[in-house]
Design a protein around this motif. Structure first.
Motif, PDB file in Angstrom:
ATOM      1  N   PRO A  42       0.811  -1.217   0.000  1.00 12.26           N
ATOM      2  CA  PRO A  42       0.000   0.000   0.000  1.00 12.26           C
ATOM      3  C   PRO A  42       0.846   1.270   0.000  1.00 12.26           C
ATOM      4  N   LEU A  43       2.057   1.194   0.558  1.00 14.05           N
ATOM      5  CA  LEU A  43       2.901   2.379   0.723  1.00 14.05           C
ATOM      6  C   LEU A  43       4.067   2.375  -0.271  1.00 14.05           C
ATOM      7  N   GLY A  44       4.896   3.431  -0.185  1.00 18.51           N
ATOM      8  CA  GLY A  44       5.957   3.622  -1.153  1.00 18.51           C
ATOM      9  C   GLY A  44       7.321   3.176  -0.669  1.00 18.51           C
ATOM     10  N   GLU A  45       8.321   3.480  -1.475  1.00 18.14           N
ATOM     11  CA  GLU A  45       9.712   3.128  -1.155  1.00 18.14           C
ATOM     12  C   GLU A  45      10.154   3.864   0.110  1.00 18.14           C
ATOM     13  N   GLY A  46      10.935   3.164   0.939  1.00 20.06           N
ATOM     14  CA  GLY A  46      11.417   3.747   2.179  1.00 20.06           C
ATOM     15  C   GLY A  46      10.478   3.566   3.342  1.00 20.06           C
ATOM     16  N   SER A  47       9.258   3.102   3.081  1.00 15.70           N
ATOM     17  CA  SER A  47       8.292   2.862   4.160  1.00 15.70           C
ATOM     18  C   SER A  47       8.682   1.612   4.945  1.00 15.70           C
ATOM     19  N   GLY A  80      -6.323  -1.850  -4.546  1.00 13.73           N
ATOM     20  CA  GLY A  80      -6.518  -1.561  -3.127  1.00 13.73           C
ATOM     21  C   GLY A  80      -6.379  -2.814  -2.294  1.00 13.73           C
ATOM     22  N   GLU A  81      -6.348  -2.639  -0.978  1.00 16.22           N
ATOM     23  CA  GLU A  81      -6.086  -3.765  -0.084  1.00 16.22           C
ATOM     24  C   GLU A  81      -7.094  -4.898  -0.256  1.00 16.22           C
ATOM     25  N   ARG A  82      -8.372  -4.569  -0.349  1.00 15.98           N
ATOM     26  CA  ARG A  82      -9.383  -5.614  -0.517  1.00 15.98           C
ATOM     27  C   ARG A  82      -9.176  -6.354  -1.844  1.00 15.98           C
ATOM     28  N   GLU A  83      -8.895  -5.613  -2.906  1.00 13.52           N
ATOM     29  CA  GLU A  83      -8.654  -6.242  -4.211  1.00 13.52           C
ATOM     30  C   GLU A  83      -7.443  -7.158  -4.165  1.00 13.52           C
ATOM     31  N   VAL A  84      -6.420  -6.754  -3.420  1.00 17.66           N
ATOM     32  CA  VAL A  84      -5.202  -7.553  -3.325  1.00 17.66           C
ATOM     33  C   VAL A  84      -5.461  -8.851  -2.551  1.00 17.66           C
ATOM     34  N   VAL A  85      -6.173  -8.747  -1.435  1.00 26.25           N
ATOM     35  CA  VAL A  85      -6.502  -9.954  -0.659  1.00 26.25           C
ATOM     36  C   VAL A  85      -7.341 -10.910  -1.500  1.00 26.25           C
ATOM     37  N   GLU A  86      -8.346 -10.375  -2.178  1.00 26.47           N
ATOM     38  CA  GLU A  86      -9.184 -11.217  -3.028  1.00 26.47           C
ATOM     39  C   GLU A  86      -8.382 -11.791  -4.193  1.00 26.47           C
ATOM     40  N   GLY A  87      -7.453 -10.989  -4.727  1.00 24.84           N
ATOM     41  CA  GLY A  87      -6.598 -11.466  -5.816  1.00 24.84           C
ATOM     42  C   GLY A  87      -5.717 -12.622  -5.394  1.00 24.84           C
ATOM     43  N   MET A  88      -5.153 -12.540  -4.187  1.00 22.86           N
ATOM     44  CA  MET A  88      -4.364 -13.661  -3.682  1.00 22.86           C
ATOM     45  C   MET A  88      -5.246 -14.896  -3.491  1.00 22.86           C
ATOM     46  N   GLY A  96       1.356 -10.096  -0.875  1.00 23.97           N
ATOM     47  CA  GLY A  96       1.025  -8.725  -0.528  1.00 23.97           C
ATOM     48  C   GLY A  96       1.010  -8.502   0.964  1.00 23.97           C
ATOM     49  N   VAL A  97       1.137  -7.246   1.363  1.00 26.14           N
ATOM     50  CA  VAL A  97       0.920  -6.851   2.752  1.00 26.14           C
ATOM     51  C   VAL A  97      -0.325  -5.981   2.782  1.00 26.14           C
ATOM     52  N   SER A  98      -1.052  -6.076   3.883  1.00 26.04           N
ATOM     53  CA  SER A  98      -2.319  -5.350   3.992  1.00 26.04           C
ATOM     54  C   SER A  98      -2.633  -5.122   5.451  1.00 26.04           C
ATOM     55  N   SER A  99      -3.439  -4.117   5.720  1.00 23.77           N
ATOM     56  CA  SER A  99      -4.017  -4.002   7.055  1.00 23.77           C
ATOM     57  C   SER A  99      -4.981  -5.165   7.237  1.00 23.77           C
ATOM     58  N   THR A 100      -5.447  -5.363   8.456  1.00 19.52           N
ATOM     59  CA  THR A 100      -6.367  -6.477   8.711  1.00 19.52           C
ATOM     60  C   THR A 100      -7.794  -6.155   8.286  1.00 19.52           C
ATOM     61  N   GLY A 101      -8.071  -4.890   7.946  1.00 11.70           N
ATOM     62  CA  GLY A 101      -9.424  -4.474   7.609  1.00 11.70           C
ATOM     63  C   GLY A 101     -10.156  -5.378   6.635  1.00 11.70           C
ATOM     64  N   TRP A 202      -9.085   2.648   0.586  1.00 13.53           N
ATOM     65  CA  TRP A 202      -7.835   3.365   0.822  1.00 13.53           C
ATOM     66  C   TRP A 202      -7.388   4.263  -0.331  1.00 13.53           C
ATOM     67  N   PRO A 203      -7.421   3.818  -1.590  1.00 11.26           N
ATOM     68  CA  PRO A 203      -6.922   4.685  -2.670  1.00 11.26           C
ATOM     69  C   PRO A 203      -7.698   5.992  -2.840  1.00 11.26           C
ATOM     70  N   GLU A 204      -8.902   6.076  -2.256  1.00 10.37           N
ATOM     71  CA  GLU A 204      -9.729   7.269  -2.425  1.00 10.37           C
ATOM     72  C   GLU A 204      -9.534   8.315  -1.322  1.00 10.37           C
ATOM     73  N   VAL A 205      -8.794   7.954  -0.272  1.00 12.98           N
ATOM     74  CA  VAL A 205      -8.808   8.772   0.936  1.00 12.98           C
ATOM     75  C   VAL A 205      -8.164  10.144   0.737  1.00 12.98           C
ATOM     76  N   TYR A 206      -6.980  10.194   0.149  1.00 15.73           N
ATOM     77  CA  TYR A 206      -6.283  11.480   0.023  1.00 15.73           C
ATOM     78  C   TYR A 206      -7.143  12.495  -0.730  1.00 15.73           C
ATOM     79  N   THR A 207      -7.715  12.062  -1.859  1.00 19.60           N
ATOM     80  CA  THR A 207      -8.536  12.960  -2.663  1.00 19.60           C
ATOM     81  C   THR A 207      -9.771  13.424  -1.891  1.00 19.60           C
ATOM     82  N   ALA A 208     -10.372  12.496  -1.126  1.00 14.68           N
ATOM     83  CA  ALA A 208     -11.563  12.847  -0.336  1.00 14.68           C
ATOM     84  C   ALA A 208     -11.237  13.913   0.707  1.00 14.68           C
ATOM     85  N   LEU A 209     -10.071  13.817   1.338  1.00 12.69           N
ATOM     86  CA  LEU A 209      -9.642  14.833   2.305  1.00 12.69           C
ATOM     87  C   LEU A 209      -9.317  16.148   1.608  1.00 12.69           C
TER      88      LEU A 209
END
Length: 335
Positions: A42-47, A80-88, A96-101, A202-209
């Motif tokens: 979900p995050l970038g390089e250096g995270s 997004g995280e849900r898509e990644v979990v379902e994809g796996m 992938g890594v994901s929050s538990t949500g 998650w991918p929508e959050v920054y724009t929504a704020l």
């Protein structure tokens, strides 16, 4: 004579095809073929996500002489995280890594991690996740979501940010439009404290704020910095309301298709990367707080006792629905 030669040639070709077909699986690991697994972050390089996965990559390549490796895909590049979990789960995404949500919809017990102030501190969380409790939860995820949990890593302790006002007490959240993960427990938690809570991918959050659709969000400090929420949020409130694990996962179908030696190499590399990832999370949390202050965020350190009191109704409602015995076991875990 010519017919005999033709028959002999055909027999050789058939035998060759049979032998080549038995030489290895689709993954090629048994025959020594190289394999590069695609990994979603979900995050970038250096995270702290990146640091953990680079250590995993290093250890995996070392133990297999470079035959097995990973390619990292940053910032939700694979979904997004849900898509990644379902994809796996359906074997279209390797790792992938994901929050538990997103996992709560598969395994009800996982909603436990959304309960506020479940753990006393990170040592408490590590002890639980590294115990038979973590193993049992991983087994349930494997069974229900068709996803293999390789390790319990760390997202971090979550804190609230907003662009309205400092939060010194639960009442200060009243009327604030707050984004939660896609979890009913989280929605109830924030509504109990007075916020106008709405789940959002998650991918929508920054724009929504940025556009004012939402006023508020909550995340670990390193994530808040990595996503540059300070550009659209003025107030950082150290509510420390949730410890967020970061399960590192793999398609179970893919994992099961690998030879035992490769499965062992993957599990060992994930184990060796775990303390490195957790240490990176802790270090980045400390560094991130300083940087967020430097970026101009107003930091508030509220007394947490009123918040713990305010969320008691959340436990009364959700503990019986999730798994009261498990929650009590976790809260009273001896470590």
């Amino acid at each position: 004579m010519k017919n005999w030669k033709m028959i002999s040639l055909l027999m050789v070709l058939v035998l060759s095809l049979i032998l080549s077909g038995c030489s290895g699986t689709k993954t090629g690991s048994a025959s020594g073929e190289k394999h590069v697994f695609d990994v979603s972050l979900p995050l970038g390089e250096g995270s702290h996500h990146d640091i953990g996965l680079k250590k995993f990559k290093e250890e995996l390549e070392k133990s297999t002489d470079g035959r097995l490796s990973v390619k990292l895909h940053y910032n939700n590049e694979l979904g997004g995280e849900r898509e990644v979990v379902e994809g796996m789960g359906i074997n279209t995404i390797d790792m992938g890594v994901s929050s538990t949500g997103p996992l709560g919809s598969f395994v009800n017990d996982i909603y436990m991690f959304d309960l506020p102030y479940l753990f006393k501190d990170t040592k408490h969380a590590y002890a639980v996740l590294d115990s038979e409790i973590g193993d049992e939860l991983a087994s349930k995820i494997e069974e229900k979501a068709n996803v293999k949990v390789l390790a319990w890593w760390e997202n971090g302790i979550r804190h609230e940010t907003n662009d309205v006002r400092p939060i010194n007490k639960p009442e200060d959240l009243k009327g604030i439009k707050h984004r939660t993960q896609e979890s009913e427990v989280q929605v109830d938690t924030w509504r109990t404290m007075g916020a106008d809570a709405t789940p959002m991918a998650w991918p929508e959050v920054y724009t929504a704020l940025q556009q004012g659709v939402m006023d508020s969000q909550e995340n670990p400090l390193a994530t808040i910095l990595d996503v540059r929420f300070y550009e659209v949020q003025k107030y950082l409130n150290l509510t420390g309301h949730v410890y967020s694990p970061l399960p590192f996962m793999m398609s179970k179908q893919l994992f099961d298709s690998l030879p035992k030696e490769d499965q062992e190499a993957i599990m060992k590399a994930a184990e060796l990367a775990t303390p490195v990832q957790r240490d990176a999370s802790k270090t980045l949390e400390e560094e991130s707080l300083k940087k967020l202050e430097e970026e101009g965020m107003t930091v508030t350190k509220p007394d947490l006792e009123p918040f713990r009191e305010a969320v008691k109704p959340v436990y009364e409602k959700w503990a019986p629905k999730i798994n009261k015995e498990l929650i009590d076991k976790v809260r009273n875990f001896d470590y």
